[in-house]
Scaffold this motif. Structure first.
Motif, short mmCIF file in Angstrom:
data_model
loop_
_atom_site.label_atom_id
_atom_site.label_comp_id
_atom_site.label_asym_id
_atom_site.label_seq_id
_atom_site.Cartn_x
_atom_site.Cartn_y
_atom_site.Cartn_z
N LYS A 8 6.02 -6.20 -0.53
CA LYS A 8 7.43 -6.13 -0.90
C LYS A 8 8.05 -4.78 -0.53
O LYS A 8 9.20 -4.72 -0.10
CB LYS A 8 7.62 -6.44 -2.38
CG LYS A 8 7.41 -7.91 -2.71
CD LYS A 8 7.60 -8.19 -4.18
CE LYS A 8 7.28 -9.62 -4.55
NZ LYS A 8 8.11 -10.60 -3.87
N ALA A 96 18.46 -6.89 -5.48
CA ALA A 96 17.49 -7.74 -6.17
C ALA A 96 16.07 -7.42 -5.70
O ALA A 96 15.14 -7.33 -6.52
CB ALA A 96 17.82 -9.22 -5.95
N ASP A 97 15.91 -7.24 -4.41
CA ASP A 97 14.59 -6.88 -3.87
C ASP A 97 14.14 -5.53 -4.42
O ASP A 97 12.98 -5.35 -4.79
CB ASP A 97 14.63 -6.82 -2.34
CG ASP A 97 14.72 -8.19 -1.70
OD1 ASP A 97 14.61 -9.22 -2.41
OD2 ASP A 97 14.89 -8.24 -0.46
N ASN A 98 15.06 -4.58 -4.46
CA ASN A 98 14.72 -3.25 -4.96
C ASN A 98 14.36 -3.30 -6.45
O ASN A 98 13.41 -2.65 -6.89
CB ASN A 98 15.88 -2.28 -4.73
CG ASN A 98 15.47 -0.85 -4.90
OD1 ASN A 98 14.58 -0.36 -4.21
ND2 ASN A 98 16.11 -0.15 -5.82
N LYS A 99 15.09 -4.10 -7.23
CA LYS A 99 14.79 -4.22 -8.66
C LYS A 99 13.41 -4.85 -8.88
O LYS A 99 12.69 -4.46 -9.81
CB LYS A 99 15.87 -5.02 -9.38
CG LYS A 99 17.16 -4.23 -9.57
CD LYS A 99 18.15 -4.98 -10.44
CE LYS A 99 19.47 -4.27 -10.54
NZ LYS A 99 19.42 -2.91 -11.06
N THR A 100 13.04 -5.79 -8.04
CA THR A 100 11.71 -6.39 -8.12
C THR A 100 10.64 -5.32 -7.92
O THR A 100 9.65 -5.26 -8.65
CB THR A 100 11.54 -7.51 -7.07
OG1 THR A 100 12.49 -8.55 -7.36
CG2 THR A 100 10.14 -8.09 -7.07
N ILE A 101 10.86 -4.47 -6.95
CA ILE A 101 9.91 -3.38 -6.68
C ILE A 101 9.87 -2.39 -7.85
O ILE A 101 8.80 -1.96 -8.26
CB ILE A 101 10.26 -2.68 -5.34
CG1 ILE A 101 9.91 -3.64 -4.19
CG2 ILE A 101 9.55 -1.34 -5.20
CD1 ILE A 101 10.43 -3.23 -2.85
N LYS A 103 10.39 -3.06 -10.96
CA LYS A 103 9.64 -3.72 -12.04
C LYS A 103 8.14 -3.73 -11.75
O LYS A 103 7.33 -3.46 -12.65
CB LYS A 103 10.15 -5.14 -12.26
CG LYS A 103 11.52 -5.20 -12.90
CD LYS A 103 12.02 -6.62 -13.02
CE LYS A 103 13.45 -6.66 -13.53
NZ LYS A 103 14.01 -8.01 -13.52
N LEU A 104 7.77 -4.06 -10.52
CA LEU A 104 6.35 -4.08 -10.15
C LEU A 104 5.72 -2.70 -10.30
O LEU A 104 4.64 -2.56 -10.87
CB LEU A 104 6.18 -4.56 -8.71
CG LEU A 104 6.17 -6.04 -8.45
CD1 LEU A 104 6.24 -6.33 -6.95
CD2 LEU A 104 4.92 -6.68 -9.03
N SER A 107 5.29 -1.76 -13.93
CA SER A 107 4.18 -2.51 -14.51
C SER A 107 2.83 -1.95 -14.08
O SER A 107 1.93 -1.76 -14.91
CB SER A 107 4.30 -3.98 -14.11
OG SER A 107 3.20 -4.71 -14.57
#
Length: 119
Positions: A8, A96-101, A103-104, A107
């Motif tokens: 990602k 949205a892609d950046n927010k996914t990263i 969050k990952l 975590s």
């Protein structure tokens, strides 16, 4: 290292490069787009560096830098959007892609910190 974050962050870097090309060639915007190019591509670079970390603390440190870079990228994306250089649809998609990263990375960092404390 989880492949999801590696894949990602690389995919985001490619999107950032393409966005940079668009912004410089079509919109003639050079300053903010260059900042985004630097921060957005460094996320994946730090993820790759973390793969070769010398210790768990080094791993967490490198991913923490990647998290900071992703957060900075969000700032530049917000600025490009609010100033009219980036349309709503493109902004929503790349953010949205950046927010996914984000969050990952959060975590993985938190899990790594927890595991190092229990040992």
């Amino acid at each position: 290292m989880e492949n999801a974050i590696k894949e990602k962050s690389f995919a985001l870097a490619l999107r950032i490069i393409r966005l940079y090309q668009f912004l410089t060639e079509q919109k003639r915007e050079y300053v903010i787009s260059k900042q985004l190019l630097r921060s957005g591509t460094s996320v994946g670079a730090m993820v790759r560096e973390a793969e070769q970390a010398e210790s768990k603390a080094d791993f967490v440190h490198k991913l923490s830098i990647a998290l900071k870079e992703a957060n900075e990228s969000e700032y530049w994306l917000d600025l490009l959007h609010q100033s009219g250089y980036l349309d709503d649809k493109s902004y929503a998609s790349i953010t949205a892609d950046n927010k996914t990263i984000l969050k990952l990375l959060t975590s993985i960092i938190n899990t790594s910190k927890r595991h190092s404390k229990t040992k």
